[in-house]
Structures are given as structure tokens and as C-alpha cells.
Design an enzyme around this catalytic site. Structure first.
Site: not given
Ligand code: F6P
Length: 381
Positions: A120, A142-143, A238, A284, A292
Site C-alpha cells: 500500500g 512481517i507478511d 490468519e 487450545r 510478531q
């Protein structure tokens, strides 16, 4: 000859922002160039808020190599080409305020702007570049999903944090005979999940690029149970999605048009519940979140950030603008911003994406995917 330059850090923070800033400032100082930093990314450029950056005793850019965050802040909601404003009637109105930024740059006499950010941020950088501003981008996130570079700064630290979390989840999972799910960030790319799964010895890795069948993921855990292994570790990106389904959205926001207004999250909890039902083992979920992004960069990220910062300033000295510093075939290099964020079908195809976006995704031929499959990590496919 350039005399005065400015840096802006934009988008979600990463470890390594300050290391890049320091390398730009040091290289500038060694060449007699004055350096400034806009406060809070493109917001600062719009409001014309900046600070002098120097590495002298007690100066702002001194002693920052190991420091997390960004000493000049960062903004996640400032698309100055489509900026959210409220008019006299109290209504939301989107405006192109890029001319205000360009006027600020001219008025203050900045010869070059360094844009530290992800896709972006670099899209806006490209748009400033086409309007005649001298811009040099540095790939941050981080991606690890910026096109045309093999690695972005901040990624390695995020993977290391995820790996450490997996190590810790292993011991508690083993003790209580549980399935331990770790949800990691990455937006629509599975790099963090994939690499941390390998580094942290996970049994299952679910990534957006490989839509999963939860039964297949459960089969892997059942296989392990047959071998007497009463615990398993699962990494979920995610952005992971079931075959034929969509990613799990936590909420949406309104940071203006042209920016990602979707906040992903929640898939880890869903996966944990489903795996518990399918395997009979307790499960869990842990959502790793902003751990991160914060904190000190790894040695790798300090070096990569320093290389990127020094290269960016060298490019400015050479008068080479409108580019992004990249790592290509393992070497420090640069590519045009248009190649990085433009609608280039060829690059889009290589980075596993559509021609509308060049975000770099995990491809099935990537060594990391092959390695993971080879050692039996299940992708749930
Ligand atoms: O792009 C970096 C990132 O950390 C993503 O991995 C994550 O989806 C997103 O930013 C979170 O954004 P925010 O800081 O707006 O919550």
C-alpha cells in the site's frame, strides 16, 4: 546533487524500521546530506510534521539499531490519494490530498523521500513518483508479501517469534496431551505460517494459498495418535480458508479507500474446535498477534535492514529514483516501483497472484512447500 532528504515509515510496524532509518541517516551523514523524518508516515507528510534525524550524541537516530517500533512513528490509515475527511455538513468525503504533500516537499526542499512500507505504501510512492517526486522505497512487512523481492525486513523477526511460541506450545501440548493451535499473521500470504511451521516442528500448517479440508488435517493428527503421539502442533495463518470457503474476518474498518480495511482473525479458534471434535483430543488456540511485530529485530533483520537502508541512500546519491530496494537472487538490487505495484500480469503470475495485485504469495513450487511436504507437514489438502 541532493542535499536534504526525508524518511517516512508507513503501515503496520515491524522490527527493523529503526535499523533502516539508522542506515539511511549514517550513509547520508557520510556524504554530507541532511536527513529528516516525517512523523507518522504519510500523515506527517500531509501535515508537514518532521524532525531532524542525526546520529550524534543524544540525537534522535542514535542508539536505535536494536530498538523495536519506529522512532518516527508510522500510520496505517493515511492514503493521501484518497483521504477520509469530514465536510462542513458532517459528512465523510474522500479527497486526493497528494498535491498538499507535493507542495510540502517542494517548500521544505526535500530532494528525495524514502518510503519504508509494504505494498500500500509503495503504491502511493509510485503515484508520487509519477507526479515528479524523487522517491525510493524500502520493502517492509512481517507478511513478506511485497512483489519483486525475496524478503522484506521484519519478516525474519516475526518468524523467529512464531518459532519460539511453537517451541513453548510443544512442551505444554505434550504434557497435557493436547492439540496446540497457533494463529499467526500474514494477511493473504502464508509465509510466516509456512516458515515457522518448519522452524518450529509443527505437524500441520494451514495457509491461504492451500485451502484446507479440516478432515485431512485431522487425519494427520490421528495418524500421529496411532504412533502413540498424544499431542500435535498446528500453525494456522490468519488468512487460511477451507476449500470452497473464505477467510475469517474479525472486523472491518474505514481507513479510507484503496487501503486494506479488512481485519483478519479468528480462524485458529475455529480450527481448534473442529480438530477437537474430529480427533477426540483436547485442543487450545493461541493467537500470537502483535508479538510478531514488536520488540528487537533478529541479527538477520538488523543486517537486512542496514543493507536496505544503505542501498536506498546510495541509489539517491546516484540519482536513481522511482525504485524499490530488493533482494533478487540473493543479491541487493532495485526494481522500478511500477513493477512492484503496477498491474503487470507477468509479475502477478510469477508471484502467484492476479493481474490486479502483485502481492507475493506462496507458490506450490517453492522450496519451503516442497520441504514441508517432504518431512510430512500436512497442509490439510
Ligand atoms: O500487514 C502486517 C499485519 O501485521 C498483518 O499481518 C495483519 O493482518 C495486519 O497487519 C494487522 O493490522 P493492524 O495493525 O491494523 O491491526
Amino acid at each position: 546533487m541532493i542535499k536534504k532528504v526525508a524518511i517516512l515509515a508507513n503501515g503496520g510496524d515491524v522490527a527493523g524500521f529503526n535499523a533502516v532509518i539508522r542506515a539511511i541517516v549514517k550513509t547520508a551523514e557520510n556524504n554530507g546530506i541532511e536527513c529528516y523524518g516525517f512523523i507518522d508516515g504519510y500523515q506527517g507528510l500531509l501535515k508537514n510534521e518532521f524532525e531532524r534525524l542525526s546520529t550524534g550524541e543524544d540525537e534522535m537516530a542514535s542508539g536505535i539499531l536494536q530498538k523495536g517500533g519506529s522512532i518516527i512513528g508510522s500510520s496505517t490509515n493515511a492514503n493521501v490519494f484518497n483521504y477520509k475527511t469530514i465536510n462542513e455538513k458532517g459528512e465523510v468525503e474522500y479527497k486526493d490530498l497528494s498535491e498538499v504533500c507535493i507542495e510540502n516537499i517542494k517548500k521544505d526542499g526535500f530532494d528525495c523521500i524514502f518510503t519504508l512500507g509494504g505494498d500500500g505504501t509503495q503504491k502511493s510512492a509510485r503515484d508520487f513518483s509519477t507526479r515528479g517526486v524523487n522517491v525510493i522505497g524500502v520493502p517492509k512487512t512481517i507478511d513478506n508479501d511485497v512483489a519483486c523481492t525475496e524478503i522484506t525486513f521484519g519478516y525474519n523477526t516475526a518468524v523467529s517469534v512464531a518459532m519460539e511460541a511453537l517451541d513453548r506450545l510443544h512442551t505444554t501440548g505434550e504434557t497435557h496431551h493436547r492439540i496446540m493451535v497457533l494463529e499467526v499473521m500474514g494477511r493473504y500470504a502464508g509465509w510466516i505460517a509456512l516458515e515457522s511451521a518448519i522452524a518450529g516442528g509443527a505437524d500441520v500448517a494451514l495457509i491461504p494459498e492451500i485451502p484446507y479440508d479440516i478432515n485431512k488435517a485431522a487425519d494427520k493428527i490421528k495418524e500421529r495418535m496411532k504412533e502413540g503421539k498424544t499431542f500435535s502442533v498446528v500453525v494456522v495463518a490468519e488468512g487460511a480458508m477451507p476449500a470452497g470457503g473464505t477467510a475469517t474476518i474479525l472486523n472491518t474498518r474505514d481507513n479510507g479507500a484503496g487501503v486494506d480495511n479488512t481485519k483478519l482473525g479468528g480462524v485458529g479458534q475455529i480450527i481448534a474446535k473442529q480438530l477437537e471434535e474430529l480427533t477426540g483430543l483436547e485442543a487450545r488456540n493461541t493467537t500470537l498477534g502483535y508479538m510478531q511485530r514488536g520488540g528487537t529485530p533478529t541479527a538477520f533483520d538488523r543486517v537486512l535492514s542496514t543493507k536496505y537502508g544503505a542501498k536506498a541512500m546510495q541509489l539517491a546519491l546516484d540519482g536513481h529514483f522511482g525504485v524499490l530496494t530488493v533482494i533478487k537472487n540473493g543479491r541487493l538490487d532495485c526494481v522500478s516501483l511500477e513493477d512492484v505495484v503496477g498491474e503487470n500480469t507477468e509479475i502477478g503470475a510469477v508471484s502467484g497472484n492476479t493481474n490486479k495485485s502483485n502481492i507475493r504469495k506462496v507458490t506450490m513450487e517453492h522450496d519451503l512447500v516442497k520441504t514441508a511436504r517432504s518431512i510430512g507437514i500436512s497442509f490439510g489438502d
